[in-house]
Design a protein around this motif. Sequence first.
Motif, PDB file in Angstrom:
ATOM      1  N   LEU A 113       0.790  -1.149   0.061  1.00 16.60           N
ATOM      2  CA  LEU A 113      -0.102   0.002   0.032  1.00 16.60           C
ATOM      3  C   LEU A 113       0.764   1.322   0.055  1.00 16.60           C
ATOM      4  N   GLU A 118      -5.625   5.002   1.080  1.00 14.71           N
ATOM      5  CA  GLU A 118      -6.875   4.408   1.974  1.00 14.71           C
ATOM      6  C   GLU A 118      -7.868   3.882   0.882  1.00 14.71           C
ATOM      7  N   LYS A 119      -7.576   3.923  -0.506  1.00 10.32           N
ATOM      8  CA  LYS A 119      -8.205   3.305  -1.606  1.00 10.32           C
ATOM      9  C   LYS A 119      -7.526   2.585  -2.673  1.00 10.32           C
ATOM     10  N   THR A 120      -6.712   1.751  -2.173  1.00 12.59           N
ATOM     11  CA  THR A 120      -6.199   0.939  -3.293  1.00 12.59           C
ATOM     12  C   THR A 120      -6.835  -0.268  -3.785  1.00 12.59           C
ATOM     13  N   GLU A 157      -4.681   3.208  -6.975  1.00 13.61           N
ATOM     14  CA  GLU A 157      -4.888   3.941  -5.642  1.00 13.61           C
ATOM     15  C   GLU A 157      -6.093   5.121  -6.283  1.00 13.61           C
ATOM     16  N   ARG A 254     -15.226  -1.051  -1.681  1.00 15.39           N
ATOM     17  CA  ARG A 254     -14.457  -1.961  -0.942  1.00 15.39           C
ATOM     18  C   ARG A 254     -12.789  -1.698  -1.418  1.00 15.39           C
ATOM     19  N   LYS A 257      -6.578  -3.671   2.076  1.00 13.17           N
ATOM     20  CA  LYS A 257      -5.838  -3.364   3.228  1.00 13.17           C
ATOM     21  C   LYS A 257      -4.721  -4.339   3.706  1.00 13.17           C
ATOM     22  N   ALA A 258      -3.910  -3.891   4.488  1.00 14.25           N
ATOM     23  CA  ALA A 258      -2.779  -4.939   4.850  1.00 14.25           C
ATOM     24  C   ALA A 258      -3.317  -6.140   5.340  1.00 14.25           C
ATOM     25  N   ASP A 260      -4.688  -8.381   3.393  1.00 11.38           N
ATOM     26  CA  ASP A 260      -5.518  -9.078   2.200  1.00 11.38           C
ATOM     27  C   ASP A 260      -4.835  -9.809   1.457  1.00 11.38           C
ATOM     28  N   ALA A 278       1.442  -3.394   4.362  1.00  9.48           N
ATOM     29  CA  ALA A 278       1.322  -1.982   4.537  1.00  9.48           C
ATOM     30  C   ALA A 278       2.528  -1.331   3.897  1.00  9.48           C
TER      31      ALA A 278
END
Length: 282
Positions: A113, A118-120, A157, A254, A257-258, A260, A278
């Motif tokens: 990420l 916040e939107k990857t 992103e 959706r 996040k780290a 996943d 992350a």
Amino acid sequence: MKLVRVGNPGAERPGVIDAEGRVRDLSGVVGEIGPGELAPAALARLAQVDVAALPVIEGARFGVPWTGIGKIVAIGLNYADHAAEAGMPLPAEPIVFLKANSSLNGPDDDVMLPFGSEKTDWEVELGVVIGTVARNVSREEALNHVAGYCVVNDVSEREFQIERGGTWDKGKGCDTFCPAGPWLVTRDEVADPQALGLWLEVNGERVQRGSTATMVFDVATVVSYVSRFMTLLPGDLIATGTPPGVGMGFKPPRFLKAGDTMRLGVEGLGVQSQRVVAYGER
């Protein structure tokens, strides 16, 4: 042929997938799989190699299956149903943007990420690998300039891409945002690039499914179109767009996040699997 490069990052060696799905070592035949090896004559010579006589490589990491990539060209909104879920009009001409070469990533390597993301999002795509120089080529001649095909995850992103002004590129070129491979499948093994299924899973849930048959602009059109604006060189990669099911299309959206995982594939071209980490963990 299904060409690969395997080994630790920066120390990959060339290989080929045999009839049983094993990796065979090509390093005694060619030093690398690069632009020179993607020319028709070079591929024809490789096709004559007795693959069964080559040493087997077991348990090695897959890298990007060729090297010497001069540029990564990507096509946006190339599936009508994806354009609809994105709330964007269907393009009259292909939308062209670039992904940074520094975004290249092995097909099973971690996806990191970006700082502040916040939107990857995820995007399974058919990748087209150029084998001979293409400059102002016709649609009828376009596929003659293609060496082969691969799976691409056009990780994006969305805040950087859409909400931060300017072009899409800033949301597309982050480190690790272009996993490619596991194989480069030569053009002779893909009877029709417009008849391939695509899919992607997040944490085991199938979220994307589609077919290249529903592209707005087919592969030949895309190669011809792009070649009118920039010369396509051997080794260049074109990512041809994604079917519906991306994270921003869900209600509510959706995003990754780290922790996943993503698993994705294109029919006949292999499967990728990535863990999301992350920023700074890779």
